[in-house]
Design a protein around this motif. Structure first.
Motif: not given
Length: 235
Positions: A112-116, A118-126, A188-192
């Motif tokens: 959750v901490a890492s995904y937040k 990069k993206l505001d909506d982290v609910s798909p983790i569930i 480019p958004h995720w893999y830095d």
């Protein structure tokens, strides 16, 4: 002869791209980076970074993508990196029937901490954990935890390769820095961080402070995470 398919099911921000780098650095393996991402974006309407570029680059038809995965050639193994919540709108798991599956998990609070970031909506983790558990209960498969990989890369990868019925390669432990032609258009958004890497980074425990909303999402994953962690190859 068609490659043996190796399908990794993972939540987001689980060192999943690092695992893809590890497999791609083998001499006998090609990779497919989140091949159903456009299918998910089209079905869900989710406004992810580089959405239009992804929809333009990939088919959004589930059967077409599944057929493409079964038609790949050019190596002994074909590694597929799948983000599990991409299948929230899929009808079934038939596309996996010819693949050797494994599950990559991570502590939900760290996810959750890492995904937040990069993206505001982290609910798909569930959804990722629920989908992986539903698949596992239909068809048990090897499980590894991201923390175990970082703490002991060779030990964990040797155990994983053995469980998948494939030889371990020392080349899985390090790779050249930089992007790959196989990376998806969302890279480019995720893999830095992974593009700067040359191997598995040492594990570091971090003190995490989450908002009440983020804590609630992490708690919603705890039961499924515990289910998987009790079944990991290395603990």
């Amino acid at each position: 002869m068609a490659p043996i398919r190796i399908a990794m099911l993972s939540g987001p921000r689980n060192i999943s791209t690092t695992m893809m780098r590890s497999f791609e650095n083998r001499d006998d393996c090609i990779v497919a980076d989140e091949p159903f991402y456009a299918c998910y974006l089209n079905a869900s309407g989710a406004k992810h970074p580089l959405r239009e570029e992804t929809l333009a680059a990939q088919s959004s038809d589930w059967k077409t993508v599944a057929d493409e995965l079964n038609a790949r050639d050019g190596a002994d193994y074909s590694f597929e990196k799948h983000i599990s919540f991409h299948f929230a709108y899929a009808h079934d798991f038939d596309w996996l029937k010819d693949a050797r599956v494994f599950h990559l998990i991570r502590d939900p609070r760290a996810m959750v901490a890492s995904y937040k970031n990069k993206l505001d909506d982290v609910s798909p983790i569930i959804d990722s954990y629920r989908i992986q558990r539903r698949l596992y209960e239909q068809r048990p498969a090897p499980v590894i935890d991201a923390a175990d990989v970082l703490k002991a890369p060779e030990k964990t990868l040797r155990a994983l390769c053995a469980a998948l019925g494939m030889p371990f390669s020392e080349k899985m432990l390090s790779w050249p820095a930089g992007p790959r032609a196989s990376d998806g258009p969302w890279a480019p958004h995720w893999y830095d961080a992974v593009n700067a890497s040359t191997g598995f980074k040492p594990y570091k425990a971090h003190a995490l402070r989450l908002s009440p909303e983020m804590e609630s999402i992490a708690r919603a994953c705890e039961t499924d995470y515990a289910f998987f962690y009790s079944r990991t190859l290395v603990a």
